[in-house]
Write a protein that holds these residues in place. Structure first.
Motif, PDB file in Angstrom:
ATOM      1  N   UNK A   1     -79.355  22.363  43.360  1.00  0.00           N
ATOM      2  CA  UNK A   1     -78.807  21.507  44.409  1.00  0.00           C
ATOM      3  C   UNK A   1     -79.891  20.606  44.995  1.00  0.00           C
ATOM      4  N   UNK A   2     -79.455  19.430  45.443  1.00  0.00           N
ATOM      5  CA  UNK A   2     -80.395  18.455  45.999  1.00  0.00           C
ATOM      6  C   UNK A   2     -79.893  17.924  47.331  1.00  0.00           C
ATOM      7  N   UNK A   3     -80.825  17.715  48.245  1.00  0.00           N
ATOM      8  CA  UNK A   3     -80.584  17.011  49.494  1.00  0.00           C
ATOM      9  C   UNK A   3     -81.353  15.697  49.386  1.00  0.00           C
ATOM     10  N   UNK A   4     -80.645  14.581  49.560  1.00  0.00           N
ATOM     11  CA  UNK A   4     -81.269  13.268  49.505  1.00  0.00           C
ATOM     12  C   UNK A   4     -81.723  12.872  50.904  1.00  0.00           C
TER      13      UNK A   4
ATOM     14  N   UNK B   1     -75.876  16.984  44.142  1.00  0.00           N
ATOM     15  CA  UNK B   1     -76.250  16.572  45.500  1.00  0.00           C
ATOM     16  C   UNK B   1     -75.307  17.245  46.491  1.00  0.00           C
ATOM     17  N   UNK B   2     -75.870  17.959  47.450  1.00  0.00           N
ATOM     18  CA  UNK B   2     -75.052  18.668  48.436  1.00  0.00           C
ATOM     19  C   UNK B   2     -75.015  17.967  49.787  1.00  0.00           C
ATOM     20  N   UNK B   3     -76.011  17.094  50.053  1.00  0.00           N
ATOM     21  CA  UNK B   3     -76.073  16.446  51.364  1.00  0.00           C
ATOM     22  C   UNK B   3     -77.068  15.297  51.317  1.00  0.00           C
ATOM     23  N   UNK B   4     -76.986  14.437  52.349  1.00  0.00           N
ATOM     24  CA  UNK B   4     -77.930  13.321  52.455  1.00  0.00           C
ATOM     25  C   UNK B   4     -78.221  13.009  53.917  1.00  0.00           C
TER      26      UNK B   4
ATOM     27  N   UNK C   1     -68.682   9.332  51.155  1.00  0.00           N
ATOM     28  CA  UNK C   1     -69.609   9.968  50.217  1.00  0.00           C
ATOM     29  C   UNK C   1     -69.058  11.345  49.841  1.00  0.00           C
ATOM     30  N   UNK C   2     -69.303  11.804  48.612  1.00  0.00           N
ATOM     31  CA  UNK C   2     -68.740  13.079  48.169  1.00  0.00           C
ATOM     32  C   UNK C   2     -69.581  14.297  48.566  1.00  0.00           C
ATOM     33  N   UNK C   3     -70.414  14.139  49.582  1.00  0.00           N
ATOM     34  CA  UNK C   3     -71.248  15.238  50.067  1.00  0.00           C
ATOM     35  C   UNK C   3     -71.467  15.019  51.557  1.00  0.00           C
ATOM     36  N   UNK C   4     -71.914  16.073  52.237  1.00  0.00           N
ATOM     37  CA  UNK C   4     -72.190  15.977  53.674  1.00  0.00           C
ATOM     38  C   UNK C   4     -73.291  14.948  53.908  1.00  0.00           C
ATOM     39  N   UNK C   5     -73.196  14.252  55.029  1.00  0.00           N
ATOM     40  CA  UNK C   5     -74.260  13.303  55.346  1.00  0.00           C
ATOM     41  C   UNK C   5     -74.430  13.172  56.851  1.00  0.00           C
ATOM     42  N   UNK C   6     -75.653  12.842  57.208  1.00  0.00           N
ATOM     43  CA  UNK C   6     -75.996  12.478  58.579  1.00  0.00           C
ATOM     44  C   UNK C   6     -76.569  11.073  58.497  1.00  0.00           C
TER      45      UNK C   6
ATOM     46  N   UNK D   1     -76.088  26.235  55.359  1.00  0.00           N
ATOM     47  CA  UNK D   1     -74.677  26.324  54.969  1.00  0.00           C
ATOM     48  C   UNK D   1     -73.839  25.252  55.669  1.00  0.00           C
ATOM     49  N   UNK D   2     -72.815  24.811  54.991  1.00  0.00           N
ATOM     50  CA  UNK D   2     -71.919  23.762  55.532  1.00  0.00           C
ATOM     51  C   UNK D   2     -71.140  24.248  56.721  1.00  0.00           C
TER      52      UNK D   2
END
Length: 165
Positions: free
Chosen positions: A59-62, A83-86, A102-107, A164-165
Motif C-alpha cells: 500500500x502507498x500513501x501519496x 494507493x490507499x490515501x493522499x 479520487x478512489x482513495x481517502x484524501x486530505x 485505519x480508515x
C-alpha cells in the motif's frame, strides 16, 4: 508495509522545504518521481508516478505539493494501484485538473493567502475530489518561501492517512 511517496510540484523543492526534510528524515519516504530539473509536463509526471506506484503491491500513501496534486489527480483518472490515501498540499489554480472523486481517502490542505490558488478554488477541489479540507490559515504556498521548512502538522496528517480508515 506502507510506502510513502512524495510527489513533487512544478520545480525542485529547496533543501529546507518540508518535503525534502521528510525525505531525509524518513527512510520509508521515496520520491515519485525524483524532483525534476525539467519543466512540468503532466503526462511525463503521471507516467513517472505510475512507474513508482506499480513497482510494488505494498500500500502507498501519496504526499503531493502544488502541481504534484495535479499529477495525483490525473494519475487517479488513468490508473489503479495500491494507493490507499493522499495528502494534497496547496494545489495550484490554473492547470487543467480532473474534478472526479479520487478512489482513495484524501486530505486537501488549502491556504487562505496562497499566491497560486484562491481559498474558494481549493475548497471546491477538496469537495470535487471527495477529500477532507484542511484550512491551513494564512500560510502562503506552504513552501520554503512562505517560511515552511519543518511542518509537524503535515506529518500528523500523514499519520492520520496511514492509520485505519
Amino acid at each position: 508495509m506502507t510506502r510513502f511517496l512524495l510527489v513533487p510540484g512544478r520545480g525542485v523543492p529547496f533543501p529546507n522545504h518540508w518535503s525534502r526534510q521528510w525525505a531525509r528524515a524518513h527512510r520509508d519516504y521515496r520520491w515519485a518521481p525524483e524532483p525534476p530539473g525539467a519543466p512540468y509536463v503532466a503526462e511525463d509526471r503521471v507516467a513517472a508516478l505510475q512507474a513508482v506506484v506499480s513497482a510494488s503491491t505494498d500500500p502507498a500513501v501519496l504526499i503531493a505539493h502544488s502541481a504534484g496534486c495535479v499529477t495525483v489527480a490525473w494519475w487517479a483518472q488513468q490508473f489503479t494501484g495500491p494507493v490507499t490515501a493522499a495528502l494534497l498540499v496547496t494545489p495550484p489554480q490554473g492547470p487543467p485538473v480532473p474534478r472526479q472523486p479520487l478512489p482513495f481517502r484524501s486530505i486537501v490542505v488549502v491556504s487562505r493567502d496562497d499566491p497560486h490558488c484562491s481559498f474558494p478554488y481549493g475548497e471546491q477541489l477538496a469537495r470535487d475530489w471527495g477529500g477532507e479540507l484542511v484550512d491551513a490559515g494564512p500560510v502562503g504556498h506552504l513552501d520554503s518561501s512562505s517560511g515552511f521548512g519543518p511542518w509537524p502538522a503535515g506529518e500528523k496528517l500523514v499519520a492520520r492517512l496511514a492509520g485505519p480508515a
